[in-house]
Design a protein around this motif. Structure first.
Motif, short mmCIF file in Angstrom:
data_model
loop_
_atom_site.label_atom_id
_atom_site.label_comp_id
_atom_site.label_asym_id
_atom_site.label_seq_id
_atom_site.Cartn_x
_atom_site.Cartn_y
_atom_site.Cartn_z
N GLN A 1 -7.88 -3.57 -16.02
CA GLN A 1 -6.62 -4.19 -16.43
C GLN A 1 -5.76 -3.26 -17.29
OE1 GLN A 1 -6.08 -7.17 -14.99
NE2 GLN A 1 -8.13 -6.87 -14.13
N SER A 2 -6.22 -2.05 -17.52
CA SER A 2 -5.49 -1.11 -18.37
C SER A 2 -4.15 -0.73 -17.74
CB SER A 2 -6.32 0.17 -18.59
OG SER A 2 -7.55 -0.14 -19.21
N ALA A 3 -3.19 -0.36 -18.58
CA ALA A 3 -1.85 0.02 -18.12
C ALA A 3 -1.84 1.50 -17.72
CB ALA A 3 -0.83 -0.25 -19.22
N PHE A 4 -2.46 1.83 -16.60
CA PHE A 4 -2.61 3.22 -16.17
C PHE A 4 -1.26 3.91 -15.97
CE2 PHE A 4 -6.47 1.02 -14.73
CZ PHE A 4 -7.45 1.82 -15.30
N ALA A 5 -0.26 3.17 -15.47
CA ALA A 5 1.03 3.78 -15.17
C ALA A 5 1.78 4.23 -16.41
CB ALA A 5 1.90 2.80 -14.37
N SER A 6 1.40 3.74 -17.57
CA SER A 6 2.13 4.07 -18.79
C SER A 6 1.62 5.32 -19.48
CB SER A 6 2.03 2.89 -19.77
OG SER A 6 0.69 2.71 -20.21
N PHE A 7 0.53 5.92 -18.98
CA PHE A 7 -0.07 7.07 -19.67
C PHE A 7 0.74 8.34 -19.44
CE2 PHE A 7 -4.32 4.79 -18.77
CZ PHE A 7 -4.11 3.94 -19.85
N GLY A 8 0.80 9.17 -20.46
CA GLY A 8 1.37 10.50 -20.31
C GLY A 8 0.39 11.40 -19.57
#
Length: 317
Positions: free
Chosen positions: A32-39
């Motif tokens: 459920q982590s927000a993978f798309a938001s990672f740098g």
């Protein structure tokens, strides 16, 4: 959710299943982590972490399969094949289950250092498959025991290379270790190549098998024909390859180099001398009428409907 780590080895199947349930719940939460938001740096660290976990799960899967198969408990309910038993209880395809069984057996019986490296997450199951595939002959198995150029050497290389590069290294190692087997394998592989074309109501079903060298040759040719797809090209890669194959065949037919019985587009060559060519250019040049006819052979006819003067001065109708 916080996963409580217990370094102890489960003593019973019930304890093992309970802890597997905890791992499964943790993995479910992680998805459920927000993978798309990672740098970039964060994404790279996460990708490496997921790969480590994946390697650990793969090691667990093959350790489990190898142990259960050797334990023979799966035979108690009448299954004649471990692969079938594994498929029923994991809902996997039988050929997938058989691949797991074979690699698990190799890791258990003849690749102990590879199994340990897999459990330690130093390499992935794809590396292990490569090692298993190229260490099957007696000479290769003996070489695995060599302290300098044996299994330990190959495992160390696997930890530093991606699978494609590692495959080339292991293949070269296998050829040098047992050249006769490599030559025999090449001949057998070449003899297995095949291509099937089946006509049905909707079109043609094409399938087949090629060796590594032949497959790479076909792939390079198709890539050369495809080139760099345009931005507006909405075809899938598979569609591009299909179109490239058709284009390759059509070009070969148009070249007129195939056997006489093949269906080749008509090709007509007309030979004229320089004087005739000059008269043709003058007749169809800027000063000539723009209204031209076309001869039966596809050539331009000068205004007035007369044929192009031939080598003897006579017109060609």
């Amino acid at each position: 959710m916080t996963l409580i780590i217990d370094a102890g080895v489960p003593a019973t199947a019930a304890e093992l299943c309970e802890r597997l349930g905890q791992v499964s719940a943790e993995l479910s939460a992680l998805t459920q982590s927000a993978f798309a938001s990672f740098g970039h740096d964060e994404a790279a660290a996460v990708a490496a972490g997921v790969e480590r976990v994946t390697r650990g799960v793969e090691a667990l899967q093959h350790q489990c399969a190898g142990g259960i198969e050797s334990g023979k408990a799966w035979t108690e309910t009448g299954y004649r094949s471990f692969s079938r038993w594994w498929s029923v209880h994991t809902h996997r395809r039988q050929h997938t289950s058989n691949a797991i069984r074979l690699l698990a057996r190799d890791l258990r019986d003849r690749l102990p250092l590879t199994a340990a490296a897999l459990q330690a997450e130093r390499l992935g199951v794809e590396h292990a498959r490569v090692l298993a595939a190229y260490t099957k002959t007696e000479a290769q198995r003996e070489q695995l025991l060599d302290e300098e150029m044996g299994e330990a050497f190959l495992v160390a290389q696997a930890a530093q290379m991606d699978v494609d590069v590692f495959s080339r290294v292991v293949k070269a190692w296998a050829v040098r270790t047992d050249p006769e087997a490599a030559d025999r394998g090449w001949r057998e592989q070449s003899a297995q190549r095949e291509l099937f074309l089946s006509q049905d109501l909707d079109g043609t079903d094409i399938r087949g098998w090629l060796g590594h060298e032949e497959g790479q040759l076909v792939e390079e040719v198709l890539k050369g024909i495809i080139g760099v797809p345009a931005a507006e090209d909405e075809r899938t890669p598979a569609q591009r390859r299909a179109d490239a194959l058709v284009q390759l065949c059509r070009s070969h037919l148009d070249a007129g180099t195939v056997q006489p019985g093949a269906r080749v587009r008509p090709h007509i060559a007309i030979t004229v001398d320089l004087a005739t060519l000059e008269r043709l250019v003058n007749a169809t040049g800027p000063g000539a009428s723009t209204c031209r006819q076309t001869s039966a052979f596809g050539g331009a006819v000068p205004p007035g409907g007369q044929g192009v003067p031939g080598p003897s001065g006579a017109g060609v109708p």
